[in-house]
Motif scaffolding. Structure first.
Motif, mmCIF file in Angstrom:
data_model
loop_
_atom_site.group_PDB
_atom_site.id
_atom_site.type_symbol
_atom_site.label_atom_id
_atom_site.label_comp_id
_atom_site.label_asym_id
_atom_site.label_seq_id
_atom_site.Cartn_x
_atom_site.Cartn_y
_atom_site.Cartn_z
ATOM 1 N N THR B 237 20.285 52.288 9.614
ATOM 2 C CA THR B 237 19.846 53.282 10.594
ATOM 3 C C THR B 237 20.405 54.656 10.243
ATOM 4 O O THR B 237 19.691 55.675 10.286
ATOM 5 C CB THR B 237 20.307 52.862 12.005
ATOM 6 O OG1 THR B 237 19.752 51.589 12.318
ATOM 7 C CG2 THR B 237 19.865 53.880 13.041
ATOM 8 N N LEU B 268 20.892 55.906 17.749
ATOM 9 C CA LEU B 268 21.009 54.493 18.099
ATOM 10 C C LEU B 268 20.552 54.237 19.535
ATOM 11 O O LEU B 268 19.856 53.249 19.809
ATOM 12 C CB LEU B 268 22.462 54.039 17.927
ATOM 13 C CG LEU B 268 22.967 53.933 16.493
ATOM 14 C CD1 LEU B 268 24.470 53.677 16.476
ATOM 15 C CD2 LEU B 268 22.246 52.812 15.762
ATOM 16 N N THR B 271 16.841 53.712 20.064
ATOM 17 C CA THR B 271 16.099 52.544 19.564
ATOM 18 C C THR B 271 15.777 51.611 20.714
ATOM 19 O O THR B 271 16.561 51.463 21.662
ATOM 20 C CB THR B 271 16.920 51.789 18.502
ATOM 21 O OG1 THR B 271 18.145 51.380 19.099
ATOM 22 C CG2 THR B 271 17.208 52.669 17.313
#
Lengths: 583, 355
Positions: B237, B268, B271
């Motif tokens: 990521t 993050l 997501t």
């Protein structure tokens, strides 16, 4: 034996045709009147002596025994008996060698001029014809026969007395019935006739022989002493060389297509004599759990006739089969130590039935390379089950086929990520492609350590080595890969999960693709348990041609699915042979 | 786990400076603490020392370090409250250093550490009978949750007092909040843990006479540590977001520089799998002053460095995977990234503020 009939010689029984002495035995039938008193005692002594001397000769011929009751006038003394024995000896009997020569000459042209043997013996007159059946097998066939009772009704029905009469113990008064013998036996003065009198010097048989000779205008009769010419002829016929070739039915499988064709292999060429032994290398066909049929046939494609068919339990691989031509029409399969009963049994099915069983093509490839990849790490009981499965598979293969099959066993351990020990020796162990027995032995030797990396197993390393073995093997026929394990391969690159990549950089996907597309390998897999989630996709690819669960997988069925063993319904009943022109 | 002032200062000075280590179950608190010793040792700034101030702390530092570096396993999560005292010492830097000089030549910084189980701070009920959450887990299946400490799920010991531990956190000058995206992805417990604990801390601060709310916010400095950067999902990521540089330490390990760490955390939280974590982000921004919050992307064990290799290899970076026993194991050497930095930053901020 005194002749009771009026008008016959009282000594020999011959019909009284003339006055004076008997034309046969010389007994004075009539004499002039003599003066003086007759001496009956003297007459009886002379008559007894005459009959004794007359009967002693046939007794010597028929029995060789002077004490027989058929001799009238008492037992002959030594001088009389010796004279009788000398008189009983046949004059110039035909030697066995001569008989053989005559018969052999008569057998020279069986196909166009088969001989007929007419033999006169103690039973009567028999006619035997030497024929060729549709297989080209010669045989002696009795075509007609007439007993003495039929031929000469005046002869005794008692065997001993009949024998004594045939030997001359009675002078036949009416030979007329004998003249009907040729007609009664269907004998005509054409073709090749060999006439033989098995009782040379015996009056009745000699007379019959003479009548037949005259009727058929054949050459001089054979007169062997103590030899059955018919039996001798049968022996000679049995020893004749083959007229037509004998073949063994073999099967040839085209490796790429699996197409089956039957191809007879000549085991005995025309002219082969009995006793000849032919050795032939055949291979047991795949499957063949119920035995393989060794069929010696004569004829041509589609018109075979069986000479001999036996079911044999061939061992896997090459078998040296030997066939002995006992006689024309009789072949005996032998292979020392291989085919004693009950391993070799008469085949109960007919040749057409067997031919109907031959499949057009075999689902089991003739030439197969099989690589068995086995995951060696894991829980001991699970690993033991994996190994047992592969061991049973190899046992079945060894039992049901070996020819054209090469097997490699590749056991793979785990990659070692945590102890910093370099994998210099690799993680895959096993054998190159070779005999099943070698693979089975190697499997037994492979270790089964505890798993080192429970997430994945180095299936990809096994795939890499399997591909190398397949390429090195250079096989054109079938190729199969069987993966037996529980864990899926390492990825070539680190993905989203913390799963170790293959430290050797093998990409199981591309390796599998190359195996399937470039090398045409059928990929089969046996998993410890039903695959879960994402691993199921991997196992579907590893077992793209067949995926099984360890608990329920049947080794033989897996072998059938892999094309290593034939299905039950396409087993070959005949052995495999090396086709003509193949090395 | 809290750094607090339970240990006695050596020379009678007791400027208690407290730092609380906070995070939900499986977020790697124990590994973080054990890796701190290694991080300080490896850090280029050799002016720092760490030492245990009591037997528990010393034993933990010894055993935890040995487990990480020698046994290649993660330290067991605490089954009961461990009272650890750690002393941080910094020699006075030539340029004046970050701490006020308390004795000529060096600064001493006393820390008392408490490492309560994460479950204590978790609003959810504990696992009964002391069973491990991973006990029935098939080691042959992976869901990417390596490194979670099964024993984090242990229930509290009977002598633990949740209020006392909350008080300890509330009394801290700084907090380290461990946000584990991997565990959050599978468990989704960060927000509930964070939310419940934050409310309790707020309650305690509001009652406290020593601590005062500052501008309507809690007064603590907060280092938000996004853990497990070495995990492929986190690493990929960060790399996909262009937030990595490859110059951490002498082996050029990848890391997320401080200036991109906030963006990384936002990435993050954006997501779908971490949707609930957005609540954490909102809670931090609502409860703490922005200048007192800093984000770090950390990894306690770091990336794999092959034996006899000097440079990071991106094709073989995985340093943690499942070991033979089915539990997470460390492949090679431990190279903590951004483990010491949050502690140092908190110390700097606290000392600068308190003088």
């Amino acid at each position: 034996m005194p002749a009771d009939d009026e008008g016959s010689c009282p000594v020999c029984g011959a019909a009284e045709e003339t006055r004076g002495d008997c034309a046969v035995c010389g007994w004075p039938l009539t004499t002039d009147w003599l003066p003086g008193t007759g001496d009956p005692g003297e007459f009886r002594r002379r008559f007894a002596a005459a009959t004794r001397r007359f009967d002693a000769v046939p007794a010597a011929r028929a029995f060789g025994d002077r004490s027989t009751t058929f001799i009238r006038g008492g037992v002959p003394d030594d001088a009389e008996w010796s004279a009788a024995e000398r008189a009983a000896l046949p004059r110039a009997p035909t030697s066995e060698e001569t008989v053989r020569g005559r018969l052999t000459d008569a057998l020279r042209d069986l196909e166009t001029c088969p001989p007929t043997l007419v033999e006169v013996d103690a039973d009567g007159v028999t006619a035997s014809v030497v024929t060729l059946d549709r297989l080209g097998t010669p045989s002696v066939v009795r075509s007609a026969a007439a007993s003495w009772a039929t031929l000469l009704p005046e002869l005794s029905r008692d065997p001993a007395e009949l024998r004594f009469q045939l030997a001359g113990g009675l002078t036949v008064r009416d030979w007329t019935p004998l003249r009907r013998v040729p007609a009664d036996l269907g004998l005509r003065p054409s073709g090749q006739v060999v006439l033989a009198c098995a009782l040379p010097g015996w009056p009745v048989p000699e007379r019959a022989t003479a009548i037949v000779k005259e009727a058929l205008a054949c050459s001089e009769p054979l007169r062997p002493a103590g030899i059955s010419v018919t039996a001798l002829l049968a022996g000679l016929v049995a020893d004749l060389p083959l007229v037509r070739a004998y073949h063994l039915i073999g099967a040839v499988v085209d490796p790429p297509t699996g197409k089956v064709r039957l191809e007879p292999v000549e085991i005995f060429a025309p002219g082969t004599r009995p006793g000849h032994r032919a050795d032939l290398a055949v291979r047991r066909p795949p499957g063949a759990r119920d035995g393989t049929v060794l069929a010696a046939v004569v004829g041509s494609q589609g018109h075979w006739a069986p000479v001999e068919m036996r079911k044999a339990a061939l061992v896997p691989g090459v078998n040296q089969v030997s066939a002995v031509l006992d006689t024309p029409g009789r072949v005996r399969f032998v292979a020392p130590g291989l085919l004693p009963e009950p391993r070799s049994l008469p085949e109960p099915r007919s040749l057409p039935e067997l031919l109907a069983l031959v499949p057009d093509e075999l689902t089991a490839a003739a030439d197969v390379d099989l690589v068995c990849g086995v995951e060696l790490c894991g829980a001991p009981d699970v690993v033991a089950r994996r190994r047992a499965f592969v061991a049973e598979l190899l046992r079945v293969l060894a039992d049901e086929r070996d020819d054209g099959l090469r097997v490699a066993v590749l056991g793979y351990l785990d990659h070692r990520f945590f102890d910093r020990t370099p994998e210099k020796a690799g993680v895959v162990y096993g054998t190159e492609l070779g005999p099943v027995a070698r693979a089975a032995a190697r499997l037994h030797e492979l270790p089964s350590p505890r798993p080192f990396y429970p997430e994945r197993a180095p299936v990809e390393d096994m795939l890499s080595l399997a591909g190398r073995y397949f390429r090195r093997g250079g096989r054109i026929g079938g190729r199969a890969l069987l993966t037996v394990g529980g864990r899926v391969p390492h990825p070539v690159r680190i993905g989203q999960d913390p799963i170790m990549r293959c430290p050797r950089g093998h990409d199981w996907r591309s390796l599998l693709k190359r195996l399937r597309t470039d090398l045409d390998v059928g990929c089969f897999a046996v998993t410890d348990q039903p695959p879960r989630r994402s691993s199921g996709v991997v196992w579907q690819r590893l077992g793209s041609a067949g995926l099984y669960e360890l608990a329920t997988a049947d080794p033989r069925q897996v072998a059938v699915d892999m094309g290593v063993l034939p299905r039950e319904d396409d087993s070959l009943p005949f052995p495999l042979i090396t086709p003509k022109g193949a090395s | 786990m809290t750094f607090n002032g339970r240990g006695k200062p050596r020379d009678g000075q007791s400027p208690t400076r407290r730092i609380g280590l906070w995070g939900p179950s499986g977020s790697g608190k124990t590994a973080f603490l054990a890796a701190l010793n290694i991080a300080i040792r490896q850090h280029a700034d050799a002016q720092w020392l760490i030492a245990g101030m009591n037997d528990d702390a010393t034993r933990f530092l010894i055993e935890g370090t040995e487990q990480l570096e020698t046994d290649h396993v993660f330290p067991d999560a605490t089954k009961e409250t461990q009272r650890l005292s750690v002393l941080l010492i910094q020699d006075a830097p030539q340029d004046g250093g970050v701490f006020r000089k308390r004795s000529p030549g060096r600064w001493e910084f006393h820390l008392d550490l408490i490492d309560p189980p994460g479950e204590m701070l978790n609003a959810r009920p504990s696992v009964p009978d002391g069973g491990s959450a991973n006990a029935d887990k098939d080691p042959f299946e992976t869901d990417g949750t390596y490194g979670s400490d099964p024993l984090d799920e242990e229930p509290l010991a009977e002598d633990q007092d949740p209020d006392e531990l909350i008080n300890s956190l509330a009394a801290c000058d700084g907090l380290i909040f461990l946000f584990d995206p991997i565990t959050e992805r599978s468990e989704g417990n960060a927000y509930s843990n964070f939310q419940g604990t934050l409310l309790r801390i707020t309650e305690q601060v509001a009652r406290s006479r020593e601590r005062r709310m500052a501008g309507g916010k809690l007064p603590q400095y907060v280092a938000v540590c996004v853990t497990k950067l070495d995990n492929p999902r986190i690493f990929r990521t960060a790399r996909a977001g262009g937030l990595l540089t490859y110059d951490y330490g002498e082996h050029n390990f990848p890391w997320v520089p401080d200036k991109w760490a906030t963006e990384f955390f936002d990435l993050l939280c954006g997501t779908p799998q971490l949707r609930r974590a957005a609540g954490v982000r909102g809670g931090i921004r609502a409860s703490f002053r922005a200048e007192r919050v800093k984000y770090f992307a950390t990894t306690s064990v770091g990336f794999h460095l092959a034996p006899r290799s000097l440079r990071f290899n991106e094709s073989d970076y995985l340093n943690v995977s499942t070991g033979p026993s089915g539990r997470a194991m460390i492949r090679g050497d431990v190279h903590p990234i951004n483990v010491f930095e949050p502690v140092r930053w908190l110390c700097q901020q606290i000392m600068t503020e308190r003088g």
